[in-house]
Design a protein around this motif. Structure first.
Motif, PDB file in Angstrom:
ATOM      1  N   PRO A   1       0.629  11.382   3.745  1.00 43.65           N
ATOM      2  CA  PRO A   1       0.578  12.210   2.637  1.00 43.65           C
ATOM      3  C   PRO A   1      -0.326  13.724   3.155  1.00 43.65           C
ATOM      4  CG  PRO A   1      -0.102  10.056   1.846  1.00 43.65           C
ATOM      5  CD  PRO A   1       0.093  10.111   3.318  1.00 43.65           C
ATOM      6  N   LEU A   2      -1.238  13.413   4.006  1.00 44.91           N
ATOM      7  CA  LEU A   2      -1.924  14.646   4.616  1.00 44.91           C
ATOM      8  C   LEU A   2      -1.684  14.551   5.814  1.00 44.91           C
ATOM      9  CD1 LEU A   2      -5.255  14.515   2.445  1.00 44.91           C
ATOM     10  CD2 LEU A   2      -2.996  15.949   1.947  1.00 44.91           C
ATOM     11  N   PRO A   3      -1.077  15.594   6.688  1.00 44.53           N
ATOM     12  CA  PRO A   3      -0.712  15.606   7.892  1.00 44.53           C
ATOM     13  C   PRO A   3      -2.073  15.252   8.942  1.00 44.53           C
ATOM     14  CG  PRO A   3       0.407  17.238   7.235  1.00 44.53           C
ATOM     15  CD  PRO A   3      -0.555  16.853   6.162  1.00 44.53           C
ATOM     16  N   GLY A   4      -3.118  15.875   8.555  1.00 41.74           N
ATOM     17  CA  GLY A   4      -4.514  15.825   9.031  1.00 41.74           C
ATOM     18  C   GLY A   4      -5.070  14.562   9.072  1.00 41.74           C
ATOM     19  N   LEU A   5      -4.611  13.724   8.141  1.00 42.71           N
ATOM     20  CA  LEU A   5      -5.590  12.284   7.750  1.00 42.71           C
ATOM     21  C   LEU A   5      -4.601  11.235   8.167  1.00 42.71           C
ATOM     22  CD1 LEU A   5      -7.808  11.160   6.218  1.00 42.71           C
ATOM     23  CD2 LEU A   5      -6.321  11.171   4.124  1.00 42.71           C
ATOM     24  N   ARG A   6      -5.254  10.506   9.292  1.00 43.28           N
ATOM     25  CA  ARG A   6      -4.552   9.399   9.685  1.00 43.28           C
ATOM     26  C   ARG A   6      -4.257   8.179   8.708  1.00 43.28           C
ATOM     27  NH1 ARG A   6      -6.622   7.882  15.782  1.00 43.28           N
ATOM     28  NH2 ARG A   6      -4.752   6.693  15.506  1.00 43.28           N
ATOM     29  N   ARG A   7      -3.993   8.440   7.649  1.00 40.82           N
ATOM     30  CA  ARG A   7      -3.556   7.138   6.721  1.00 40.82           C
ATOM     31  C   ARG A   7      -1.993   7.400   6.335  1.00 40.82           C
ATOM     32  NH1 ARG A   7      -9.012   6.279   5.118  1.00 40.82           N
ATOM     33  NH2 ARG A   7     -10.072   6.443   6.983  1.00 40.82           N
TER      34      ARG A   7
ATOM     35  N   VAL B   1       5.934   7.960  -0.576  1.00 44.24           N
ATOM     36  CA  VAL B   1       5.319   9.074  -0.568  1.00 44.24           C
ATOM     37  C   VAL B   1       6.361   9.922  -1.437  1.00 44.24           C
ATOM     38  CG1 VAL B   1       4.585  11.078   0.273  1.00 44.24           C
ATOM     39  CG2 VAL B   1       3.980   8.882   1.421  1.00 44.24           C
ATOM     40  N   PHE B   2       5.930  10.687  -2.327  1.00 42.37           N
ATOM     41  CA  PHE B   2       6.635  11.525  -3.170  1.00 42.37           C
ATOM     42  C   PHE B   2       5.848  12.939  -2.889  1.00 42.37           C
ATOM     43  CE2 PHE B   2       7.060   7.576  -5.275  1.00 42.37           C
ATOM     44  CZ  PHE B   2       8.577   7.490  -5.700  1.00 42.37           C
TER      45      PHE B   2
ATOM     46  N   ARG C   1       3.374  14.948  -5.191  1.00 36.87           N
ATOM     47  CA  ARG C   1       1.949  14.534  -4.608  1.00 36.87           C
ATOM     48  C   ARG C   1       1.741  13.264  -5.119  1.00 36.87           C
ATOM     49  NH1 ARG C   1      -2.047  19.645  -3.761  1.00 36.87           N
ATOM     50  NH2 ARG C   1      -0.458  21.235  -3.409  1.00 36.87           N
ATOM     51  N   VAL C   2       2.443  12.358  -4.918  1.00 33.27           N
ATOM     52  CA  VAL C   2       2.000  10.766  -5.179  1.00 33.27           C
ATOM     53  C   VAL C   2       2.315   9.896  -4.305  1.00 33.27           C
ATOM     54  CG1 VAL C   2       2.736   8.813  -6.815  1.00 33.27           C
ATOM     55  CG2 VAL C   2       3.148  11.303  -7.776  1.00 33.27           C
ATOM     56  N   ALA C   3       1.279   9.113  -4.002  1.00 34.46           N
ATOM     57  CA  ALA C   3       1.118   8.297  -2.540  1.00 34.46           C
ATOM     58  C   ALA C   3       0.781   6.731  -3.307  1.00 34.46           C
ATOM     59  CB  ALA C   3      -0.022   8.684  -1.944  1.00 34.46           C
ATOM     60  N   VAL C   4       1.901   6.085  -2.687  1.00 37.17           N
ATOM     61  CA  VAL C   4       1.899   4.521  -3.270  1.00 37.17           C
ATOM     62  C   VAL C   4       1.630   3.724  -1.990  1.00 37.17           C
ATOM     63  CG1 VAL C   4       3.174   2.833  -4.522  1.00 37.17           C
ATOM     64  CG2 VAL C   4       3.785   5.362  -5.001  1.00 37.17           C
ATOM     65  N   PHE C   5       0.486   2.930  -2.440  1.00 32.91           N
ATOM     66  CA  PHE C   5       0.378   1.637  -1.762  1.00 32.91           C
ATOM     67  C   PHE C   5       0.489   0.355  -1.944  1.00 32.91           C
ATOM     68  CE2 PHE C   5      -2.241   5.518  -0.632  1.00 32.91           C
ATOM     69  CZ  PHE C   5      -2.435   5.672   0.840  1.00 32.91           C
ATOM     70  N   VAL C   6       1.226  -0.465  -1.111  1.00 28.28           N
ATOM     71  CA  VAL C   6       1.496  -1.741  -1.581  1.00 28.28           C
ATOM     72  C   VAL C   6       0.395  -2.413  -0.766  1.00 28.28           C
ATOM     73  CG1 VAL C   6       3.256  -3.544  -1.732  1.00 28.28           C
ATOM     74  CG2 VAL C   6       3.853  -1.195  -2.060  1.00 28.28           C
ATOM     75  N   ASP C   7      -0.345  -3.250  -1.434  1.00 25.13           N
ATOM     76  CA  ASP C   7      -1.467  -4.000  -0.716  1.00 25.13           C
ATOM     77  C   ASP C   7      -1.236  -5.334  -0.683  1.00 25.13           C
ATOM     78  OD1 ASP C   7      -2.888  -1.630  -0.274  1.00 25.13           O
ATOM     79  OD2 ASP C   7      -4.062  -1.643  -2.038  1.00 25.13           O
ATOM     80  N   GLY C   8      -1.701  -5.980   0.434  1.00 26.30           N
ATOM     81  CA  GLY C   8      -1.637  -7.493   0.508  1.00 26.30           C
ATOM     82  C   GLY C   8      -2.495  -8.180  -0.043  1.00 26.30           C
ATOM     83  N   CYS C   9      -2.525  -9.141  -0.539  1.00 30.56           N
ATOM     84  CA  CYS C   9      -3.368  -9.749  -1.465  1.00 30.56           C
ATOM     85  C   CYS C   9      -4.500 -10.395  -0.582  1.00 30.56           C
ATOM     86  CB  CYS C   9      -2.860 -11.111  -2.280  1.00 30.56           C
ATOM     87  SG  CYS C   9      -2.098 -10.649  -3.786  1.00 30.56           S
TER      88      CYS C   9
END
Length: 265
Positions: A165-171, A176-177, A181-189
């Motif tokens: 989502p942010l070029p300068g942030l390594r995440r 990504v929309f 500006r909506v970031a979706v993460f699917v987290d493993g249990c």
């Protein structure tokens, strides 16, 4: 009759067990069913029926409601030489399907109907459970991610996959929309410490506790960094219904498309 069996008989004496205690979710995929069984058994390798000569069959638990007696009975099912095999496990009495599946797997192990596959000698994993978790782990394009993306696509949304989502942030977010500006993460249990399904490892407990805690801290840092930059962060657990999760994402994206993201920089 054992005390536990007697308690089960009393539990449903005056009322019918609710659907949520035994009935699978409507429209659940084969992959989601397998994940449900894995979680209940403790790992995929804990669902093994020993066929002898180093061969195993992967079993599942089926829950059936007998309305006349108000009993939920659990059956172990597996395939052997092309034929479906079935063994009665016992009665279960929890209020949810997940709890009843877990109860049935414990009974099946206690009765010796199933076993846990041994870790192959060449494996680096410290236990069968760890090996199953690590083997199932993927960096991207997991089944839950694909199901969510498919549901979003059917809703007419278009998005970027596996993008920063942010070029300068390594995440990297899973979906990504950019304009909204909506970031979706699917987290493993397991990896993100789901409060409902995470089962702490017994071997190397301190190491894995620190690992999961580190992941959760990183998640929190990511959330804060994105929100400070005006992004909306949505996190979806892998066990969640993809259609319901997709509806929440669609609502959020359309709302921000109408009002515009808030720039907090």
């Amino acid at each position: 009759m054992t005390e536990a069996a007697s308690d089960r008989q009393r539990r449903w004496k005056d009322r019918m067990p609710p659907d949520r205690a035994w009935k699978p979710r409507a429209g659940i995929s084969r992959e989601a069913r397998a994940s449900e069984q894995d979680r209940a058994a403790g790992s995929r390798l804990a669902r093994a029926v020993d066929l002898g000569e180093g061969r195993y069959a992967r079993a599942s638990i089926a829950l059936r409601l007998y309305r006349r007696t108000r009993r939920i009975r659990a059956y172990l099912r597996w395939s052997q030489e092309g034929e479906t095999q079935e063994r009665y496990v016992g009665e279960v009495d929890a209020e949810t399907r997940a709890a009843n599946l877990a109860q049935a797997w414990e009974m099946a192990h206690a009765a010796g109907l199933v076993t846990t596959e041994a870790v192959p000698p060449e494996s680096w994993a410290s236990s069968a459970a760890s090996r199953a978790v690590m083997s199932a782990n993927k960096g991207r394009d997991t089944k839950p991610e694909k199901l969510l993306r498919s549901a979003l696509h059917r809703q007419g949304l278009r998005y970027r996959v596996g993008a920063r989502p942010l070029p300068g942030l390594r995440r990297t977010a899973d979906v990504v929309f950019t304009k909204a500006r909506v970031a979706v993460f699917v987290d493993g249990c397991y990896w993100h410490g789901c409060p409902e399904h995470h089962r702490p490892a017994k071997k190397g407990a301190v190491f894995w506790q620190e690992k999961i805690a580190g992941n959760r801290a990183r998640d929190a840092e990511t959330n804060e960094a994105l929100r400070n930059a005006g992004w909306l962060v949505i996190r979806v657990w892998e066990h969640e219904d993809p259609e319901q999760a997709a509806r929440a994402v669609v609502k959020a994206v359309k709302s921000r498309q109408e009002t515009g993201p808030v720039d907090q920089s």
